[in-house]
Design a protein around this motif. Structure first.
Motif, mmCIF file in Angstrom:
data_model
loop_
_atom_site.group_PDB
_atom_site.id
_atom_site.type_symbol
_atom_site.label_atom_id
_atom_site.label_comp_id
_atom_site.label_asym_id
_atom_site.label_seq_id
_atom_site.Cartn_x
_atom_site.Cartn_y
_atom_site.Cartn_z
ATOM 1 N N ILE A 258 0.860 -1.184 0.000
ATOM 2 C CA ILE A 258 0.000 0.000 0.000
ATOM 3 C C ILE A 258 0.896 1.233 0.000
ATOM 4 C CG2 ILE A 258 -1.744 1.306 1.274
ATOM 5 C CD1 ILE A 258 -2.724 -1.352 2.448
ATOM 6 N N ILE A 259 0.741 2.072 -1.023
ATOM 7 C CA ILE A 259 1.565 3.274 -1.164
ATOM 8 C C ILE A 259 0.637 4.486 -1.284
ATOM 9 C CG2 ILE A 259 3.234 4.497 -2.627
ATOM 10 C CD1 ILE A 259 4.580 2.201 -1.384
ATOM 11 N N PRO A 260 0.841 5.521 -0.456
ATOM 12 C CA PRO A 260 -0.019 6.714 -0.564
ATOM 13 C C PRO A 260 0.236 7.502 -1.843
ATOM 14 C CG PRO A 260 1.722 7.069 1.046
ATOM 15 C CD PRO A 260 1.827 5.637 0.618
ATOM 16 N N PHE B 95 2.190 7.404 -8.702
ATOM 17 C CA PHE B 95 2.697 7.861 -7.406
ATOM 18 C C PHE B 95 3.659 9.048 -7.586
ATOM 19 C CE2 PHE B 95 2.014 3.289 -7.381
ATOM 20 C CZ PHE B 95 1.092 3.150 -6.347
ATOM 21 N N GLY B 96 3.926 9.744 -6.466
ATOM 22 C CA GLY B 96 4.947 10.789 -6.481
ATOM 23 C C GLY B 96 6.325 10.191 -6.728
ATOM 24 N N LYS B 97 7.295 11.040 -7.094
ATOM 25 C CA LYS B 97 8.616 10.563 -7.493
ATOM 26 C C LYS B 97 9.297 9.738 -6.407
ATOM 27 C CE LYS B 97 12.925 12.235 -9.563
ATOM 28 N NZ LYS B 97 13.692 13.432 -10.002
ATOM 29 N N GLY B 98 9.263 10.228 -5.161
ATOM 30 C CA GLY B 98 9.932 9.511 -4.061
ATOM 31 C C GLY B 98 9.288 8.166 -3.789
ATOM 32 N N ASN B 99 7.961 8.136 -3.676
ATOM 33 C CA ASN B 99 7.245 6.883 -3.417
ATOM 34 C C ASN B 99 7.419 5.900 -4.569
ATOM 35 O OD1 ASN B 99 6.283 7.513 -0.884
ATOM 36 N ND2 ASN B 99 4.346 8.347 -1.611
ATOM 37 N N PHE B 100 7.428 6.419 -5.787
ATOM 38 C CA PHE B 100 7.586 5.537 -6.946
ATOM 39 C C PHE B 100 8.957 4.860 -6.920
ATOM 40 C CE2 PHE B 100 8.775 4.673 -11.384
ATOM 41 C CZ PHE B 100 7.719 3.850 -11.740
ATOM 42 N N GLN B 101 9.979 5.595 -6.525
ATOM 43 C CA GLN B 101 11.327 5.030 -6.461
ATOM 44 C C GLN B 101 11.416 3.938 -5.399
ATOM 45 O OE1 GLN B 101 14.330 8.050 -6.184
ATOM 46 N NE2 GLN B 101 16.035 6.605 -6.210
#
Length: 527
Positions: A145-147, A157-163
């Motif tokens: 689960i990723i916000p 997703f945002g760049k940081g979460n995607f990485q």
């Protein structure tokens, strides 16, 4: 004639009607009744014994038409069947057979209009796991689960979460696919994610469509799946054209045709869609004819509906005693409408109809594709809405079902008279429904079924305008023969000492009015 003889004969009549709608037959993974759209020719209604009660029930061999007409119809059906088979070839969108080791990735929207109401990210992931578990040889390796603020952007997703997510996915051993738990992923996003993660990416549309393909048994179900694939094929075509333009520097005309590649492929898709819709329309007209013939037999129809895996088939098996019905504990086990004969407390014969289950965020194109099947519900006399009250999302599931039913443009009286059933109460100690008029049952263990049958009977009598009554008839007169023809005779208790009989019947208001006019001296007792 004993009072117990006629109900058995009536059950044979009801069984024939159900066979006319869909006789039981084995399928690959379960025994289900034959769907309404595919069935043998209707038999003529059984003729009752004579007024004296002697003799046996007789049935005509078939309905109307000479040999030449039947041959022409058979030839036409064979020709239609061949055309349909052409449309049901291997799908370009079908997933590769074999095992899949899947990571489920759920984009959790914390706030805003994209946030799903009445649920949590954990519960949404649990449903995604249930979808994967439905498929043979598919296993879940991990649940992530990723916000995200906006799941519609290119990388979801945002760049940081995607990485962070990409690193986690790449470390999973023997991973073959990622199930991104969103309704649809664009072709561009799918390509970017597959490039970043090195495995196939599936969305809910792809997974649900694959489940439908695995469970489809009839031509109608397969045609509806083929229709649901058209939007995906168009999307893939658009993406393919975009790639061609980048590689070749613009559209290319096909030699000598005067058409571009895009125009030719779009025309082929339009022709395919038209052929599928025409084939489904023919099946719809056939179903309409069957519906008219069923109405003549005057067997009330009860549609059993609910969220997928809520226990609809188990309930129908409990209500009808049909041993061949084999409910399966999985999502979308039923894709075709199937009919099953049963009895109500007054011995009134009815037909229960098992329908496709619903799902939250079921892609719109899938619902639209199966609208031809769900159309049958509009012609029911009653809807029974089954809920799994043990499920943590039972309130959301109810809202989903009601939303789909409203979108089907059903008659208001069907929605207003709907019977709500709370199933699986054997798993909850001292359960009491909080909703007014809801009935608590356990279809598996039989709890509450008699109360449910009584409620169904009450609603059916209201919906159809029928009455249950007992009349005294003279066996030498025409009353008994008239009742067999114009009403449903339930029981006949012969009194030989005075040459009369007490006859219990289910009769419509109009037929009851005619009976009173024809036989004004007949004694009538309301049940």
């Amino acid at each position: 004639m004993g009072s117990g003889t006629l109900p058995r004969a009536l059950l044979r009549r009801c069984g024939q009607a159900a066979l006319a709608l869909g006789a039981s037959r084995p399928c690959c993974r379960a025994l289900l009744a034959r769907p309404l759209s595919a069935r043998p020719a209707l038999r003529a209604p059984l003729r009752p014994p004579g007024p004296g009660g002697g003799g046996r029930w007789e049935g005509a061999a078939g309905v109307g038409g000479d040999g030449e007409e039947e041959e022409e119809e058979e030839e036409e059906e064979e020709e239609d069947g061949a055309k349909v088979e052409e449309l049901l070839g291997p799908s370009p969108l079908a997933l590769e057979p074999g095992a899949q080791r899947v990571a489920i990735v759920h984009p959790a929207v914390k706030w805003g209009p994209k946030k799903a109401p009445l649920t949590t990210a954990e519960l949404q992931v649990a449903e995604a796991v249930a979808l994967v578990d439905t498929l043979q040889n598919w296993t879940v390796l991990d649940k992530i689960i990723i916000p995200t603020k906006n799941p519609d952007k290119k990388f979801v997703f945002g760049k940081g979460n995607f990485q962070v997510l990409t690193e986690k996915i790449r470390k999973l051993p023997h991973l073959t696919a990622v199930f991104l738990n969103v309704e649809r992923v664009s072709s561009v996003t799918k390509k970017e994610l597959e490039g970043a993660w090195g495995v196939k990416v599936f969305d809910r549309y792809t997974v649900v469509l694959h489940i439908f393909r695995c469970n489809a048994r009839t031509k109608e179900a397969k045609l509806q799946i083929a229709l649901a694939e058209i939007p995906l094929l168009r999307s893939n075509l658009k993406n393919e054209l975009s790639q061609r333009d980048q590689q070749r520097g613009g559209s290319r005309y096909i030699m000598g045709s005067g058409e571009t590649f895009m125009e030719i492929q779009n025309r082929i898709l339009k022709e395919r869609e038209l052929k599928i819709r025409n084939a489904l329309e023919k099946l719809r007209r056939k179903r309409s004819l069957l519906r008219t013939q069923r109405r003549k037999r005057e067997f009330p129809m009860i549609s059993v509906m609910g969220y997928t895996n809520c226990g609809k088939t188990t309930l129908i098996k409990a209500l009808t005693g049909e041993a061949k019905l084999q409910p399966r504990d999985q999502l979308f086990a039923t894709l075709d409408i199937t009919a099953h004969a049963g009895y109500l407390p007054s011995h009134m014969a009815v037909i229960y109809v098992d329908t496709i289950g619903f799902l939250t965020d079921l892609p719109h194109n899938l619902v639209e594709s199966f609208s031809a099947t769900l159309e049958e519900v509009a012609y029911s006399d009653l809807i029974v809405h089954v809920r799994d009250v043990t499920h943590p999302e039972t309130v959301l599931q109810k809202a989903t079902v009601l939303s789909v039913l409203k979108n089907l443009n059903l008659p208001s009286h069907l929605l207003d008279s709907m019977v709500e059933v709370h199933n699986k109460v054997d798993l909850i100690e001292r359960y009491k429904p909080t909703e007014e008029n809801a009935l608590a049952i356990s279809a598996l263990h039989g709890h509450g079924l008699e109360e449910l049958k009584q409620e169904i009977e009450k609603k059916i009598l209201t919906a159809t305008g029928k009455k249950i009554l007992t009349v005294n008839v003279n066996l030498e007169g025409p009353q008994l023969s008239w009742l067999y023809k114009e009403a449903t005779v339930q029981e006949v208790e012969v009194m030989p000492e005075d040459g009369t009989a007490r006859v219990k019947v289910i009769i419509s208001s109009s037929a009851f009015g005619r009976y009173k006019n024809l036989f004004p001296n007949s004694k009538i007792f309301m049940s």
